[in-house]
Each structure stands twice: as structure tokens, then as C-alpha cells.
Scaffold this active site. Sequence first.
Site, PDB file in Angstrom:
ATOM      1  N   GLU A  42       0.842  -1.195   0.000  1.00  0.00           N
ATOM      2  CA  GLU A  42       0.000   0.000   0.000  1.00  0.00           C
ATOM      3  C   GLU A  42       0.880   1.249   0.000  1.00  0.00           C
ATOM      4  O   GLU A  42       1.785   1.388   0.817  1.00  0.00           O
ATOM      5  CB  GLU A  42      -0.901  -0.019   1.236  1.00  0.00           C
ATOM      6  CG  GLU A  42      -1.637   1.277   1.541  1.00  0.00           C
ATOM      7  CD  GLU A  42      -2.518   1.757   0.399  1.00  0.00           C
ATOM      8  OE1 GLU A  42      -2.538   2.984   0.157  1.00  0.00           O
ATOM      9  OE2 GLU A  42      -3.181   0.919  -0.255  1.00  0.00           O
ATOM     10  N   GLY A  94     -22.813   1.972  -1.295  1.00  0.00           N
ATOM     11  CA  GLY A  94     -23.857   0.956  -1.259  1.00  0.00           C
ATOM     12  C   GLY A  94     -23.428  -0.282  -2.022  1.00  0.00           C
ATOM     13  O   GLY A  94     -22.583  -0.199  -2.920  1.00  0.00           O
ATOM     14  N   ARG A 115     -17.978   4.377   4.009  1.00  0.00           N
ATOM     15  CA  ARG A 115     -16.814   3.676   3.451  1.00  0.00           C
ATOM     16  C   ARG A 115     -15.761   3.377   4.514  1.00  0.00           C
ATOM     17  O   ARG A 115     -15.225   2.272   4.586  1.00  0.00           O
ATOM     18  CB  ARG A 115     -16.174   4.522   2.344  1.00  0.00           C
ATOM     19  CG  ARG A 115     -16.892   4.484   1.019  1.00  0.00           C
ATOM     20  CD  ARG A 115     -16.197   5.415   0.030  1.00  0.00           C
ATOM     21  NE  ARG A 115     -16.842   5.355  -1.275  1.00  0.00           N
ATOM     22  CZ  ARG A 115     -16.449   4.589  -2.274  1.00  0.00           C
ATOM     23  NH1 ARG A 115     -15.400   3.796  -2.111  1.00  0.00           N
ATOM     24  NH2 ARG A 115     -17.077   4.591  -3.428  1.00  0.00           N
ATOM     25  N   ARG A 157     -20.106  16.112  -2.486  1.00  0.00           N
ATOM     26  CA  ARG A 157     -20.390  15.020  -1.567  1.00  0.00           C
ATOM     27  C   ARG A 157     -20.377  15.544  -0.140  1.00  0.00           C
ATOM     28  O   ARG A 157     -19.494  16.298   0.258  1.00  0.00           O
ATOM     29  CB  ARG A 157     -19.354  13.906  -1.721  1.00  0.00           C
ATOM     30  CG  ARG A 157     -19.326  13.323  -3.116  1.00  0.00           C
ATOM     31  CD  ARG A 157     -18.375  12.171  -3.229  1.00  0.00           C
ATOM     32  NE  ARG A 157     -18.821  11.043  -2.433  1.00  0.00           N
ATOM     33  CZ  ARG A 157     -18.362   9.806  -2.593  1.00  0.00           C
ATOM     34  NH1 ARG A 157     -17.461   9.552  -3.500  1.00  0.00           N
ATOM     35  NH2 ARG A 157     -18.811   8.832  -1.831  1.00  0.00           N
ATOM     36  N   ASP A 199     -11.198  -0.874  -9.773  1.00  0.00           N
ATOM     37  CA  ASP A 199     -11.053   0.363 -10.534  1.00  0.00           C
ATOM     38  C   ASP A 199      -9.798   0.374 -11.401  1.00  0.00           C
ATOM     39  O   ASP A 199      -9.754   1.053 -12.422  1.00  0.00           O
ATOM     40  CB  ASP A 199     -11.009   1.561  -9.584  1.00  0.00           C
ATOM     41  CG  ASP A 199     -12.383   1.958  -9.077  1.00  0.00           C
ATOM     42  OD1 ASP A 199     -13.383   1.421  -9.589  1.00  0.00           O
ATOM     43  OD2 ASP A 199     -12.454   2.805  -8.165  1.00  0.00           O
ATOM     44  N   ALA A 243     -17.548  -0.615  -6.505  1.00  0.00           N
ATOM     45  CA  ALA A 243     -16.922  -1.459  -5.488  1.00  0.00           C
ATOM     46  C   ALA A 243     -17.447  -2.890  -5.580  1.00  0.00           C
ATOM     47  O   ALA A 243     -16.689  -3.855  -5.428  1.00  0.00           O
ATOM     48  CB  ALA A 243     -17.191  -0.893  -4.096  1.00  0.00           C
TER      49      ALA A 243
END
Length: 436
Positions: free
Chosen positions: A35, A48, A116, A198, A314, A327
Amino acid sequence: MAAKPIEVAIIGGGITGLTLALGLQKRNIKFHIYERSQSLREIGAGIGFTANAERAMLALDPRIHQAFKSVAVQNASDWFQWVDGFSGVNGDKDTVEEDLLFKLYLGERGFEGCHRAHFLKELVDRLPENCVTYGSQLETIIDRGDNEAIQLKFHDGTAAETDLVIGCDGIRSRVRQLILGEENPASYPKYTHKKAYRGLIPMEKARPALGESKVNTRFMHLGPDAHALTFPVAEGKLVNVVAFVTDPGEWPYADKLSAPAEKKNAVVNFSKFGGAVRTIMDLLSDDLDEWAIFDTYDHPASTYYDGRVCIAGDAAHAASPHHGAGAGSGVEDATVLATVIDLAQTQLNQSRDKSRSEILKAALATYNTVRLERSQWIVESSRILGDIYQWQHEATGSDRKKCEDEVSWRSHKLWDYDIDQMVQQTAEDYKQRLSS
């Protein structure tokens, strides 16, 4: 004698990477996550998962489904409602009532939302210790031949070796660039000329202003050149708001996909909508973000793999969020990958007529065959839905019935996907490849 265990390098610790890791762990496949940030964290707000994604979670590892359910907020209604966000403009400007355009049945506890960051934390809590190396920004991948391990080199000068590389490194994937070529337009996402404001509204503010029925389930508020999605998250304590607008210009930032935004801009963009949408915009905090909507529709990847390296989520097929499927599509990818890598390990233990490299390459070829068409359809369909919701799609315009028909068949093609059949197709394709 059992063959040497397969070792998998997962590049990126987002939702796709972490769900893949848990799926591999369940199947006793060795993995390590690389990462580039200094922690595993998700930016953003609500997310969702559709019914197909939940079925994929169960097939991949029931712990993933448990993680989601532990933070998901159940919709008060089993119906997803699409409403005319422009209704009421010429009438009572203070009303928050909107004309229902159409609704689709979600099934009991269908299409639930969560925060998330909360979901990511639940996934991280289920990982084994010492399975992540932080600050690992991938520079290059060196395949030194069929009988050699793949070498990974990182920007900080460190290196690692592995058998398989799975790029789950997001919309600006380095692994995608290495597979498709740095000069290839398909290696980079493209701005869709839509962006989103958002934010999260505390339920104690949203409920009295909008009414119980407006804040306890999913609504898509449609209108010309803009639309908004609202649904409850965080154990029903917050309303997640994603307000999309068409942007004829270019995204001004080369190095980021989100930026701080002024609330007044969101208010202005929705100032001609009806009372409900304007109230929602007024309730947003001053601390807003605007998100550029990029996807891979204009230049889709011709392949998701090259030898023993592949991309997922993605990194492979970044989609706009209008299907609510990005997702979830990554979880489907992870399900196929975990399934076929497990089959490859079994094959390594049993076969003497195929090389290790052949067995591993065949596994990723199977993944590519199973996932390419469906995932790229999701990218295309999501782009089209964004236009439908803003009455820009030529075939539907603002016609209620045409919009309903188009949204309905597209939604059901996504939601009703047979995950068991997908897993079976994976096993059959892999078996056929090895026998040919």
C-alpha cells in the site's frame, strides 16, 4: 509432495484489494499487500452494495459479508425511488414533496448503504497481522522468466518477489500502465464532464427539514443537467448526499480527483430545482468536497492481464458511480481471482505435465475471460445512467416511461447476475485451458 505455495502480491489496499486478501486467506493462499499510503483508509462518505455484490461477498468469504452487514443501514423501504427533483418549481416553493417517476423493488434489505471508512475498518480488523507493507509506491514489475519469481521494485528503493501480481491500485493504476503501456490512452482514465458535491447531513437536521420518509431510504432526484442521490448511513445517524452536476470544462487538477468545494456553488447549481433538493443543498455543511467523475469508458482496456500480472477493480474498469456498482464489481473480480488461484494451487499439487508458469498464466487468462465483458458493460451502462438521470440521454430525454424502462433493465442486469454461475464458469474455463 505438495508444490510450493503460490504467493500473491496485492498492489493497493482499497476495498477490492482487502476483499481479495480475505478471500485468499480463507483458501490458505499466501498473500501480501503493498500500500503506497501510510495507512489503510478510505476517503469519501457513503457506499452501497447491490444484491449481486452481497452474493459475491458470501462466495468470496462470509466474513466480508458480515463486515458489511455490521455497518450497513437497512432501508426503511424495500423500494428504490426515482423522483422528479424539478417538481414543485412552479408550485409551492417550500414543499419537499416530489413527483414519483418510478420505483424498483430492491428485495428485503436490498441495496443498503454504509460509511466507506467504517466498512474498510471492519475489513482491516479481519486481516492477519503483518500482511501489509505501507509506503510502497510501485515503480516497475520485472518478469525474469517462467522459472523465476516476479520482482517488484518500489520508489523507495525496496524490492519484493512473488508468483502473481494483482493490481488493485485504483483508478490511476500503475499496474494498468505497466500492462497496457505508458503511452497507451487506455492506461489512463478520462474525465466524464460530471462532478459531484459530496457531504453528510446529521439526521437530527435532515429529518425535521425533509420528513421521515425522505431520509430513511434511497432516493434519486432527477433534473436537467444535474441530479442527486440520498440514502442513510452510519447506523442511520447521517444522510449521505452525492449531488452530480454536468461540467463542460476540464478538471483543473492533474494530481488529484477531489478538492475542497464551497457550499454556495452546490446551492447555485441546484437553485432551479424543487424544494426538496434545494433544502438538501442548504443542509450540507460548509466543509464540502467536489469529486471529479473519471472512468475508463472512452478507452477500455483490451486485456486485464499480461502473463502473471493482472488488474482488478477500478484499476481494470473504473466506472462512474451512477450504477452504484464500482466497489461491488471489484468484489466480483476478487471472487473470480480467489477461486481460480485456489484451483491453480490444487493443479500445482496434482499436475506434472504443466509448468508452474503455465498453470499461473492460465489462471489469470481465465479471470480475464470471465470478467472483461461484464465489467466493461457496467462502465458503459453507468455512464449512460448518469445521462439519463440528467435528462441528457437522447433515447429517453425526460420521458418518464422511457427512463423507467431503461433504468429497469439495466439495474436488473446488474442486480440479478448469477454469482454461482460465475464461479462455475471460472472453474470450467480454467479446466478447459489446462486440458487444451
